[in-house]
Design a protein around this motif. Structure first.
Motif, PDB file in Angstrom:
ATOM      1  N   VAL A  66       9.817  -3.890   7.435  1.00 18.46           N
ATOM      2  CA  VAL A  66       9.531  -3.284   8.732  1.00 18.46           C
ATOM      3  C   VAL A  66       9.414  -4.304   9.859  1.00 18.46           C
ATOM      4  O   VAL A  66       9.882  -4.062  10.983  1.00 18.46           O
ATOM      5  CB  VAL A  66       8.255  -2.405   8.639  1.00 18.46           C
ATOM      6  N   ASP A  86       6.957   4.187  15.926  1.00 14.53           N
ATOM      7  CA  ASP A  86       7.184   4.474  14.517  1.00 14.53           C
ATOM      8  C   ASP A  86       8.130   5.670  14.412  1.00 14.53           C
ATOM      9  O   ASP A  86       8.400   6.357  15.395  1.00 14.53           O
ATOM     10  CB  ASP A  86       5.858   4.763  13.811  1.00 14.53           C
ATOM     11  N   CYS A 152       2.329   1.548  17.265  1.00 12.42           N
ATOM     12  CA  CYS A 152       2.870   2.797  17.797  1.00 12.42           C
ATOM     13  C   CYS A 152       2.221   3.207  19.108  1.00 12.42           C
ATOM     14  O   CYS A 152       2.728   4.097  19.805  1.00 12.42           O
ATOM     15  CB  CYS A 152       2.722   3.913  16.770  1.00 12.42           C
ATOM     16  N   ASN A 204       3.566   6.196   4.729  1.00 14.09           N
ATOM     17  CA  ASN A 204       3.346   5.351   5.899  1.00 14.09           C
ATOM     18  C   ASN A 204       3.482   3.874   5.545  1.00 14.09           C
ATOM     19  O   ASN A 204       3.042   3.424   4.484  1.00 14.09           O
ATOM     20  CB  ASN A 204       1.941   5.560   6.470  1.00 14.09           C
ATOM     21  N   GLN A 205       4.089   3.094   6.477  1.00 16.09           N
ATOM     22  CA  GLN A 205       4.201   1.654   6.278  1.00 16.09           C
ATOM     23  C   GLN A 205       2.865   0.954   6.504  1.00 16.09           C
ATOM     24  O   GLN A 205       2.577  -0.061   5.906  1.00 16.09           O
ATOM     25  CB  GLN A 205       5.249   1.076   7.236  1.00 16.09           C
TER      26      GLN A 205
END
Length: 233
Positions: A66, A86, A152, A204-205
């Motif tokens: 990511v 995101d 984000c 979720n990352q």
């Protein structure tokens, strides 16, 4: 004031269209949504390609996680103000207007991070304020010790990228790196407005939990060394 929104995408088919459609109506014709797409095994690419809007630019991601995917997107940003996005959240309708206004009214502000509502995967609210839940506070030292920067919810002037790209290999996450760097060299604003639905789900990352003590200490040391190596300390 041109806006660049940069999104790192990978295996995001479940939610990415909802996120894109929450962003596009807030952008002017000269603005851009840059999507760096890492190799995916689901329908992410097809969903993105099906959305025909001249503001969208899709570029091939490096396939190295990511951070590198965001770095790739940021290297293509041409706007005066850069928003991180995101692939699975939802922007509330006044997000861009409120953030853009803050930058226009306060030329000294280099980076801004706003509050958000934490939700479950169906966008049902779980916590009404990420800032309150996380204990978010400004300051370089504060955020080296305990990171409050949530990518984000961040936007910054493109000039910050001249000091922060490429991302150092050893830093824990790009949002902390960008936020602390900005805190050391410019003005950072924590805006209390909740301008995003922060969707939490099994893929979720990022995580709301903490790493182990040894890992956290190593991350902090690596962050300090990276800041010194860039001449920011």
């Amino acid at each position: 004031m041109k806006i660049s929104v940069v999104m790192a995408a990978c295996n995001g088919a479940k939610f990415i269209d909802e996120q894109i459609f929450s962003i596009l109506p807030q952008l002017d014709l000269e603005d851009e949504l840059i999507i760096s797409l890492d190799p995916s095994i689901d329908a992410t690419e097809g969903i993105i390609q099906s959305i025909t809007d001249p503001k969208i630019r899709v570029i091939s991601g490096p396939g190295k996680g990511v951070m590198k995917n965001f770095e790739n997107a940021l290297e293509h940003a041409t706007g005066d103000i850069v928003f991180l996005s995101d692939q699975d959240d939802v922007w509330l309708p006044d997000k861009v207007a409120k953030v853009k206004s803050e930058f226009e009214l306060h030329p000294e502000t280099e980076l801004l991070v706003h509050d958000c509502i934490i939700t479950d995967k169906k966008l049902n609210p779980v916590h009404s304020s990420y800032f309150a839940f996380h204990g978010s506070k400004p300051g370089a030292v504060t955020n080296i010790l305990r990171n409050s920067f949530i990518g984000c919810c961040m936007a910054f002037r493109r000039s910050l990228l001249e000091r922060t790209l490429p991302f150092p290999e050893a830093v824990p996450m790009h949002d902390q790196w960008l936020g602390v760097a900005a805190s050391l060299t410019g003005k950072v604003v924590f805006l209390p407005d909740q301008l995003l639905l922060y969707r939490r789900h099994e893929k979720n990352q990022s995580s709301l939990s903490h790493a182990g003590i040894r890992q956290m200490l190593a991350w902090r040391l690596n962050l300090l060394l990276s800041l010194r190596n860039r001449g920011l300390l």
